[in-house]
Write an enzyme that holds these catalytic residues in place. Structure first.
Site, short mmCIF file in Angstrom:
data_model
loop_
_atom_site.label_atom_id
_atom_site.label_comp_id
_atom_site.label_asym_id
_atom_site.label_seq_id
_atom_site.Cartn_x
_atom_site.Cartn_y
_atom_site.Cartn_z
N LYS A 168 8.05 -1.51 -2.59
CA LYS A 168 7.60 -0.84 -1.29
C LYS A 168 8.77 -0.32 -0.36
CE LYS A 168 4.99 1.01 1.64
NZ LYS A 168 4.12 2.18 1.57
N GLU A 196 0.77 -1.24 0.08
CA GLU A 196 0.06 0.07 0.01
C GLU A 196 0.79 1.14 0.09
OE1 GLU A 196 -3.12 0.45 -0.50
OE2 GLU A 196 -2.55 2.32 -0.74
N CYS A 218 6.12 4.18 9.21
CA CYS A 218 6.81 3.42 8.38
C CYS A 218 8.26 3.91 7.61
CB CYS A 218 5.90 3.71 7.08
SG CYS A 218 4.33 2.73 7.20
P1 NAI Z 1 -1.83 -0.55 12.84
O1 NAI Z 1 -1.25 -1.11 13.75
O2 NAI Z 1 -2.80 0.61 12.51
O3 NAI Z 1 -2.84 -1.86 12.54
C1 NAI Z 1 -2.47 -3.35 12.63
C2 NAI Z 1 -3.92 -3.91 13.08
O4 NAI Z 1 -3.56 -5.28 12.86
C3 NAI Z 1 -4.05 -3.62 14.71
O5 NAI Z 1 -5.26 -3.05 14.78
C4 NAI Z 1 -3.97 -5.19 15.08
O6 NAI Z 1 -4.51 -5.37 16.41
C5 NAI Z 1 -4.11 -6.12 14.19
N1 NAI Z 1 -3.68 -7.42 14.14
C6 NAI Z 1 -2.30 -7.83 14.47
N2 NAI Z 1 -2.17 -8.97 14.37
C7 NAI Z 1 -3.58 -9.67 14.15
C8 NAI Z 1 -4.12 -10.89 14.11
N3 NAI Z 1 -3.13 -12.16 14.33
N4 NAI Z 1 -5.48 -11.03 13.77
C9 NAI Z 1 -6.00 -9.91 13.54
N5 NAI Z 1 -5.58 -8.69 13.72
C10 NAI Z 1 -4.51 -8.50 13.96
O7 NAI Z 1 -0.88 -0.94 11.42
P2 NAI Z 1 -0.80 -0.03 9.91
O8 NAI Z 1 -0.40 1.39 10.36
O9 NAI Z 1 -2.34 -0.37 9.44
O10 NAI Z 1 0.02 -0.81 9.17
C11 NAI Z 1 -0.37 -2.18 8.63
C12 NAI Z 1 0.77 -2.55 7.75
O11 NAI Z 1 0.62 -1.62 6.46
C13 NAI Z 1 2.33 -2.57 8.01
O12 NAI Z 1 3.03 -3.40 7.54
C14 NAI Z 1 2.62 -0.89 7.56
O13 NAI Z 1 4.28 -0.96 7.40
C15 NAI Z 1 1.95 -1.02 6.11
N6 NAI Z 1 1.81 0.15 5.89
C16 NAI Z 1 1.35 1.28 6.66
C17 NAI Z 1 1.12 2.59 5.96
C18 NAI Z 1 0.66 3.65 6.98
O14 NAI Z 1 0.48 4.82 6.64
N7 NAI Z 1 0.38 3.47 8.13
C19 NAI Z 1 1.19 2.92 4.62
C20 NAI Z 1 1.55 1.66 3.89
C21 NAI Z 1 1.86 0.61 4.43
#
Ligand code: NAI
Length: 464
Positions: free
Chosen positions: A222, A163, A278
């Protein structure tokens, strides 16, 4: 091409939530279930009051209002979500490891692995599994291994679909992405899976902007994109330090070089340093991967991007101290902004945290105002660093809901986030209530320096 009627997204975070909301909006014939183990987060996504969504993004609540209950659903029932789905996105967090081998650099893949094992355990038919999280190159290999060793015997096709949205503009970015990247195997079933996912995006993204590559290129693209973006910020920030010594102006330099079409004008804004979940994590991960292949020079090259960013945050705090007659002991320093950028409530790796920590080392009193960040988040961010004990933090750091209260009687005012509202304040009123000399440290170069100087402030910018 397979027909997709049901999508499950594991992880209802900053990426999973907005991304799936837009996929649901543009594909009303597909049922999209977002599942998460965090009960509070799911409850917040389901809150009738759309102002209570767990994530603040301009335009998000309107998309959720239209789709939630129609074809977008939030639940804690991960097993059910997996079983019902034709396609599963994994969008869980991949933080930097805080223990063991690779501590402080490698990505912690335990959440990803747990998801893969859960899919292998509960799936009752073939699935397409999509890596949405940012992952080290060749992670799909591990996922494939776990899934193909499941006892079920079902077939799992793995795709990489990183993403590229930026927080603060997530909905605009999702509605009109520069490109969508889909990596998969070059086998007939891999190609079919790539085409199946492409069709979902082509509901609103022009076909020529949906790129297909092999899995490894997609995974590594990415990390590369984030490394290049972070490097640009560190490059302009490096020049800002030189500008401050030479009376050159970093914004003028950015304009001058940005008009060179080979360089381009974007991402040349100098600041107190980049934050967000990130950039640092992904560059560190790249450093770790390069090292693990024995590519020392490559690792050192990218590591410098992080070192420069740390230097920039420290330099900002040091300037506040220096201009406060070399001591901030028991002085009130007002922070305008705590989020890592404007238009988000996300504070992960925000420069404000590190600047505050540095000032706390010098016994400052920090008073924070941010329009979107709750007090407990500020305390949690500082406690997470483990550099000051929680009691001391609560004694020295105060969070207020009114910018005029934050700045009243302050020895210094520091702008840490570029929220638009900071430009609109009654700076005459602020001047009347701050201690003199009235020092403003504009870590984002957003205030009208000349106007503030006319009022009587000393304004210290980045790179000027
Ligand atoms: P976040 O921490 O906001 O959300 C991740 C969610 O996954 C949490 O709510 C957590 O409870 C849940 N989770 C973890 N293990 C789980 C499981 N086994 N079963 C169900 N739910 C589970 O993280 P975010 O920011 O959404 O990032 C997610 C990924 O996307 C990361 O790898 C990040 O590097 C990538 N990313 C993030 C961006 C950003 O702007 N935040 C942009 C592009 C990529």
């Amino acid at each position: 091409m397979k027909e997709v009627k049901n999508i499950c997204c594991i992880g209802a975070g900053y990426v999973g939530g907005p991304t799936m909301a837009v996929i649901a909006l543009k594909n009303p014939h597909i049922k999209v279930n977002i599942v998460d183990i965090n009960e509070q987060r799911i409850a917040d996504w389901n809150d009738a009051d759309l102002d209570k969504l767990p994530i603040y993004e301009p335009g998000l609540k309107e998309v959720v209002a239209e789709t939630r209950g129609r074809n977008l659903f939030f639940s804690t029932n991960v097993d059910q979500g997996i079983q019902d789905a034709d396609m599963i996105f994994i969008s869980v967090n991949t933080p930097t490891k805080t223990y063991g081998k690779g501590k402080g650099q490698a990505a912690d893949l335990k959440y990803i692995e747990l998801c893969a094992r859960q899919i292998a355990r509960v799936a009752k038919r073939d699935k397409i599994v999509v890596e949405k999280s940012t992952l080290p190159v060749r992670t799909a290999e591990a996922l494939k291994d776990i899934l193909s060793n499941s006892e079920s015997g079902f077939k799992f096709e793995i795709l990489s679909n990183p993403e590229f949205l930026a927080e603060g503009t997530a909905i605009d970015d999702l509605m009109a992405p520069d490109r969508v990247l889909i990596g998969g195997d070059d086998t007939p079933s891999g190609q079919e899976a790539k085409d199946t996912l492409s069709a979902i995006y082509e509901a609103w993204v022009p076909k020529e902007q949906v790129l297909q590559t092999n899995v490894w290129s997609s995974e590594l693209s990415k990390l590369t994109a984030n490394a290049f973006l972070a490097q640009r910020i560190s490059s302009i920030n490096a020049m800002s330090a030189l500008c401050e010594e030479t009376e050159a102006d970093v914004d003028e330099i950015a304009r001058a070089i940005g008009m060179d079409s080979r360089i381009g004008p974007k991402f040349l804004k100098s600041s107190v340093g980049f934050g967000g979940s990130c950039f640092q994590k992904d560059v560190l991960n790249l450093v770790y991967i390069a090292k693990s292949y024995g590519l020392t020079e490559v690792a050192e090259y990218w590591d410098q991007v992080i070192q420069l960013n740390d230097y920039q945050k420290r330099r900002f705090a040091d300037k506040i101290i220096k201009k406060s007659y070399n001591t901030v002991n028991d002085k009130k320093i007002a922070f305008l902004g705590w989020a890592f950028k404007k238009d988000t409530n996300d504070t992960r790796e925000s420069a404000a945290i590190y600047v505050a920590d540095h000032l706390l080392d010098e016994n400052a009193q920090v008073v924070v105002y941010d329009p979107k960040v709750p007090a407990e988040q500020v305390y949690a961010d500082l406690e997470y660093l483990n550099t000051h004990d929680p009691e001391e933090i609560r004694k020295r750091v105060k969070i207020v809901n009114d910018p005029y209260e934050a700045t009243s009687e302050a020895h210094a005012i520091a702008v840490l986030t570029e929220w638009d509202e900071f430009k609109e304040y009654d700076w005459n009123k602020i001047f009347a209530s701050t201690l003199k000399p009235a020092n403003v440290f504009d870590g984002r170069n957003i205030l009208d320096k000349k106007a503030l100087e006319v009022i009587g402030f000393n304004v210290y910018n980045i790179g000027k």
